[in-house]
Design an enzyme around this catalytic site. Structure first.
Site, short mmCIF file in Angstrom:
data_model
loop_
_atom_site.label_atom_id
_atom_site.label_comp_id
_atom_site.label_asym_id
_atom_site.label_seq_id
_atom_site.Cartn_x
_atom_site.Cartn_y
_atom_site.Cartn_z
N ASP A 1 0.78 -1.12 -0.04
CA ASP A 1 0.02 0.10 -0.04
C ASP A 1 0.82 1.33 0.13
OD1 ASP A 1 -2.12 -1.81 0.48
OD2 ASP A 1 -1.41 -2.02 2.41
N HIS B 1 -4.50 -3.51 6.34
CA HIS B 1 -4.24 -3.98 4.89
C HIS B 1 -5.61 -4.16 4.41
CE1 HIS B 1 -2.76 -4.96 1.08
NE2 HIS B 1 -3.20 -6.22 0.96
N1 LIG Z 1 -0.44 -8.34 2.48
C1 LIG Z 1 -0.52 -7.97 0.99
O1 LIG Z 1 -0.25 -6.74 0.86
C2 LIG Z 1 -0.95 -9.03 0.08
C3 LIG Z 1 -1.30 -10.39 0.32
N2 LIG Z 1 -1.62 -11.28 -0.55
C4 LIG Z 1 -2.06 -12.59 0.10
O2 LIG Z 1 -1.09 -13.59 0.07
C5 LIG Z 1 -1.69 -14.81 0.04
C6 LIG Z 1 -0.99 -15.72 -1.18
O3 LIG Z 1 -1.47 -15.09 -2.35
P1 LIG Z 1 -1.07 -15.95 -3.60
O4 LIG Z 1 0.46 -16.51 -3.53
O5 LIG Z 1 -1.47 -15.06 -4.73
O6 LIG Z 1 -1.98 -17.12 -3.40
P2 LIG Z 1 -1.80 -18.64 -4.06
O7 LIG Z 1 -3.09 -19.45 -3.97
O8 LIG Z 1 -1.38 -18.41 -5.53
O9 LIG Z 1 -0.78 -19.61 -3.34
C7 LIG Z 1 -1.01 -19.90 -1.78
C8 LIG Z 1 -0.20 -20.99 -1.91
O10 LIG Z 1 -0.32 -21.38 -0.39
C9 LIG Z 1 -0.58 -22.50 -0.11
N3 LIG Z 1 -1.01 -22.85 1.37
C10 LIG Z 1 -2.15 -22.74 1.62
N4 LIG Z 1 -2.31 -23.20 3.05
C11 LIG Z 1 -1.15 -23.46 3.32
C12 LIG Z 1 -0.65 -23.92 4.45
N5 LIG Z 1 -1.43 -24.05 5.55
N6 LIG Z 1 0.50 -24.04 4.82
C13 LIG Z 1 1.57 -23.87 3.74
N7 LIG Z 1 1.05 -23.41 2.62
C14 LIG Z 1 -0.31 -23.18 2.29
C15 LIG Z 1 -1.25 -22.92 -1.42
O11 LIG Z 1 -1.21 -24.30 -1.51
C16 LIG Z 1 -0.61 -22.28 -2.34
O12 LIG Z 1 0.41 -22.86 -2.92
C17 LIG Z 1 -3.18 -14.67 -0.17
O13 LIG Z 1 -3.87 -14.71 1.29
C18 LIG Z 1 -3.29 -13.30 -0.64
O14 LIG Z 1 -4.43 -12.58 -0.38
C19 LIG Z 1 -1.55 -10.99 -1.86
C20 LIG Z 1 -1.16 -9.85 -2.19
C21 LIG Z 1 -0.79 -8.72 -1.36
O1 LIG Z 2 -6.24 -7.68 -3.01
C1 LIG Z 2 -5.76 -8.74 -2.55
O2 LIG Z 2 -6.69 -9.59 -2.23
C2 LIG Z 2 -4.52 -8.87 -2.64
C3 LIG Z 2 -3.83 -7.72 -1.72
O3 LIG Z 2 -3.72 -8.09 -0.74
C4 LIG Z 2 -3.57 -6.69 -2.63
O4 LIG Z 2 -3.29 -6.63 -3.84
O5 LIG Z 2 -3.08 -5.61 -1.80
#
Ligand SMILES: NC(=O)C1=CN([C@@H]2O[C@H](COP(=O)(O)OP(=O)(O)OC[C@H]3O[C@@H](n4cnc5c(N)ncnc54)[C@H](O)[C@@H]3O)[C@@H](O)[C@H]2O)C=CC1
Ligand SMILES: O=C([O-])CC(=O)C(=O)O
Length: 326
Positions: free
Chosen positions: A160, A188
């Site tokens: 952000d 967030h």
């Molecule tokens: N804080 C932030 O600014 C942001 C946060 N996110 C969050 O990050 C997270 C991951 O996003 P992506 O990589 O796009 O998702 P994705 O679905 O591509 O990958 C998630 C991975 O986590 C694994 N997973 C699920 N449960 C698990 C567990 N108990 N232990 C270990 N691995 C586990 C899945 O098998 C998958 O490989 C989501 O919750 C998303 O909303 C995404 C973008 C920004």
């Molecule tokens: O919006 C979402 O779900 C993923 C995220 O946290 C971001 O891009 O800021």
């Protein structure tokens, strides 16, 4: 920096954020160009084969700093003796969901992983939670790791922060790295507060340079707050490379320092700024010598106070929703 290998746990290793993050870490973007690293990759049993494929690609990059890679579905194995942990693994949202809708799906992950962190990690390991809703997941992680320092558990609001910096720099006609003392407060989530009140460019107040308060309130703040949703609508999947980049920036600055400038980190509240103690809220920090210090005494009045209270109110509601896990 010592040349002893640094051990880094990354969860959700088969996912889309890690498809960028792992390669950047292995390239030296977190610990620096002289620091060898070992990766300890955690994902679910059904994702182990996909992780193996990612590791083949890591090998095929021939990164000189990458000394070892472990693949596991056991959190304790993943967190054994780590120096740093990126907690990415969890379900992402899809169109029409808010990040807080993920709480029921993801909160339990952080309870289990908190217990493993407590047992296995070095006490000075630095932890960033990326998986959403990141702030409250980080609070659950810390609460379930009572012997691990809560101050070393943080959540990511840096994406952000970076999103806002680019929009502000474009509007002001300056470079992103010329903007100092900018902060994103709170959660967030759509209630986050991108606060330009104290921001400066070469000693001049940024709000005076831009001179458009309605743009700030009606365009900048809501667009930064809704950027994640805009990306999901455009890409059909949530942000990945920019999220990985923000996680790298967060951890890099925590380790190497922020050169005296403010950066936004969600850390466990000490009660300052009217944020109830223990909530993981974005605040301005300055990183130096491997640790962060909250910036103290920042005036928060009027509009800023209302905005901060709103996001803190939401964090308080999220804490109530997961009280059974704390
Ligand atoms: N804080 C932030 O600014 C942001 C946060 N996110 C969050 O990050 C997270 C991951 O996003 P992506 O990589 O796009 O998702 P994705 O679905 O591509 O990958 C998630 C991975 O986590 C694994 N997973 C699920 N449960 C698990 C567990 N108990 N232990 C270990 N691995 C586990 C899945 O098998 C998958 O490989 C989501 O919750 C998303 O909303 C995404 C973008 C920004
Ligand atoms: O919006 C979402 O779900 C993923 C995220 O946290 C971001 O891009 O800021």
């Amino acid at each position: 920096m010592s040349n002893q290998v640094k051990r880094i746990a990354v969860t959700g290793a088969a996912g889309q954020i890690c498809y960028s993050l792992l390669f950047r870490i292995a390239n030296g973007d977190v610990f620096g160009p002289d620091q060898p690293v070992a990766l300890q990759l955690l994902d679910l049993p059904q994702a182990q084969n996909a992780v193996r494929g990612v590791v083949m690609e890591l090998e095929d990059c021939a990164f000189p700093l990458l000394r070892d890679v472990t693949i596991t579905d056991d959190p304790k194995t993943a967190f054994r003796d780590i120096d740093a942990g990126f907690f990415v693994g969890s379900r992402p949202r899809s169109k029409g969901m808010e990040r807080r809708d993920l709480l029921s799906a993801n909160a339990e992950i952080f309870r289990v992983q908190g217990q493993a962190l407590n047992e296995a990690a070095k006490r000075d390991a630095k932890v960033i939670v990326v998986g959403n809703p990141a702030n409250t997941n980080a609070m659950i992680l810390a609460a379930n790791a009572p012997d691990f320092p809560t101050a070393n558990v943080t959540a990511m609001v840096r994406l952000d922060h970076n999103r806002a910096l680019t929009q502000l720099a474009k509007k002001a006609g300056v470079k992103v790295d010329e903007i100092k003392k900018f902060v994103v407060w709170g959660n967030h989530s759509p209630t986050m507060f991108a606060d330009w009140t104290h921001a400066e460019v070469n000693g001049r107040k940024l709000p005076e340079i831009i001179g458009d308060d309605s743009w700030y309130r009606e365009t900048l703040i809501p667009e930064v707050a809704r950027r994640g949703t805009a990306i999901i609508e455009a890409r059909g999947a949530s942000s990945a490379a920019s999220a990985a980049n923000a996680a790298i920036d967060h951890m890099h600055d925590w380790i190497h320092g922020s050169n005296g400038d403010w950066v936004s980190m969600a850390v466990s509240s000490d009660g300052s700024y009217g944020i109830p103690e223990g909530l993981m809220a974005g605040v301005p920090v300055i990183c130096k010598d491997g640790s962060y210090e909250r910036v103290t005494g920042v005036p928060v009045d009027g509009f800023a106070r209302e905005m901060l209270d709103r996001t803190v109110g939401e964090l308080t509601e999220e804490r109530e929703a997961v009280s059974a896990l704390l």
